[in-house]
Design an enzyme around this catalytic site. Sequence first.
Site, mmCIF file in Angstrom:
data_model
loop_
_atom_site.group_PDB
_atom_site.id
_atom_site.type_symbol
_atom_site.label_atom_id
_atom_site.label_comp_id
_atom_site.label_asym_id
_atom_site.label_seq_id
_atom_site.Cartn_x
_atom_site.Cartn_y
_atom_site.Cartn_z
ATOM 1 N N ASN A 272 -8.326 -2.829 -2.790
ATOM 2 C CA ASN A 272 -9.734 -2.562 -2.470
ATOM 3 C C ASN A 272 -10.072 -1.072 -2.528
ATOM 4 O OD1 ASN A 272 -8.104 -2.513 0.026
ATOM 5 N ND2 ASN A 272 -10.034 -2.038 1.053
ATOM 6 N N HIS A 273 -9.056 -0.202 -2.514
ATOM 7 C CA HIS A 273 -9.325 1.241 -2.632
ATOM 8 C C HIS A 273 -9.397 1.714 -4.083
ATOM 9 C CE1 HIS A 273 -9.315 2.807 1.579
ATOM 10 N NE2 HIS A 273 -8.834 1.589 1.767
ATOM 11 N N HIS B 17 -3.747 -8.250 -3.599
ATOM 12 C CA HIS B 17 -3.814 -7.220 -2.569
ATOM 13 C C HIS B 17 -4.253 -7.769 -1.212
ATOM 14 C CE1 HIS B 17 -4.188 -3.354 -0.679
ATOM 15 N NE2 HIS B 17 -5.400 -3.688 -0.278
ATOM 16 N N ASP C 140 -3.929 -0.208 -3.656
ATOM 17 C CA ASP C 140 -4.148 0.863 -2.671
ATOM 18 C C ASP C 140 -3.176 2.026 -2.882
ATOM 19 O OD1 ASP C 140 -6.226 -0.620 -1.707
ATOM 20 O OD2 ASP C 140 -5.616 -0.560 0.391
ATOM 21 N N HIS D 278 -1.156 4.555 -0.561
ATOM 22 C CA HIS D 278 -2.183 5.452 -0.006
ATOM 23 C C HIS D 278 -1.834 6.941 -0.093
ATOM 24 C CE1 HIS D 278 -5.317 2.792 1.247
ATOM 25 N NE2 HIS D 278 -4.506 2.028 1.954
ATOM 26 N N HIS E 261 -2.460 -4.818 2.174
ATOM 27 C CA HIS E 261 -3.792 -4.647 2.784
ATOM 28 C C HIS E 261 -3.819 -4.408 4.294
ATOM 29 C CE1 HIS E 261 -8.124 -4.830 2.564
ATOM 30 N NE2 HIS E 261 -8.273 -6.046 3.052
ATOM 31 N N ASP F 120 0.821 -1.219 0.000
ATOM 32 C CA ASP F 120 0.000 0.000 0.000
ATOM 33 C C ASP F 120 0.855 1.269 0.000
ATOM 34 O OD1 ASP F 120 -1.575 -2.199 0.802
ATOM 35 O OD2 ASP F 120 -2.926 -0.938 1.976
#
Length: 317
Positions: free
Chosen positions: A135-136, A184, A103, A77, A259, A75
């Site tokens: 998932n984002h 992920h 992500d 982000h 994740h 990730d």
Amino acid sequence: MAQNNEQQQQGQGLIEAGVLDDIINRLLEFRNARTVRQVQLSEAEIRSLCSASREIFLQQPNLLDLKPPIKICGDIHGQYGDLLRLFEYGGFPPEANYLFLGDYVDRGKQSLETICLLLAYKIKYPENFFLLRGNHECASINRIYGFYDECKRRFNVKLWKCFTECFNCLPVAALIDEKILCMHGGLSPVLTNLDQIRNLPRPTDVPDSGLLCDLLWSDPSREVKGWGMNDRGVSYTFGPDKVAEFLMQHDMDLVCRAHQVVEDGYEFFAERQLVTIFSAPNYCGEFDNAGAMMSVDESLMCSFQILKPTDRKPRFL
């Protein structure tokens, strides 16, 4: 070489090489600055990154077949400064091959710069640079956790929708040398054959349940044997027994996923049969975690490069 040029043409049919290089140069302009500033890209440039990368994602399989050596990142982000630090550490493309586990957006301050640089590298080096879906990378999630607001504040909602169309085409898993399976989130109770991943339709939104949902949302759990309820309210948790069973059935060595924030940036599970990689140090400014990147060499030896959390000025609220 011919194949590479051909591949590059496919993505760059929608974006000229000179324009692409200019975008990358602008995105890297502040890479040595103490604080990373906003990068000015036009809406048209960002739209062209979305459409050109989307074409490449759809030309390549949903389960990528990759060869080592390769560096795997978890990730990000929207922590753009940390993404640049990862590249400083591992080598800017095409110096090294990369696989990112999803992500890219939400939570951090610079989701736009983050995703634009990653898409630009995908277009420029389609056979050396790979991005999986997290998932984002899903409209219902990034509508809430920051990306929608960032797009709306800096551009408009139509641009956010353009990213959604791009994210709906991202591949969801990768297999390195037929031995390391990457995604992920994690395993799924319905996954028995890798063709199930290859045959998942694209473009698609992320459903509330089923194989695609699990690949992006599930988590390993030491407390569980078999499959358990997930505290996230989505998908499942799976025990060490399920990891061992899956690897044995498919003659594989390792499951590699992201994740979850882990203190050292990477964490093993199930007697080193699964590893979690998380690449956003000081996540959200609230955690004191390190970030990590896993290097896989030609013989499938895995080693870790760590971004320490303490390279930061103390934060005063």
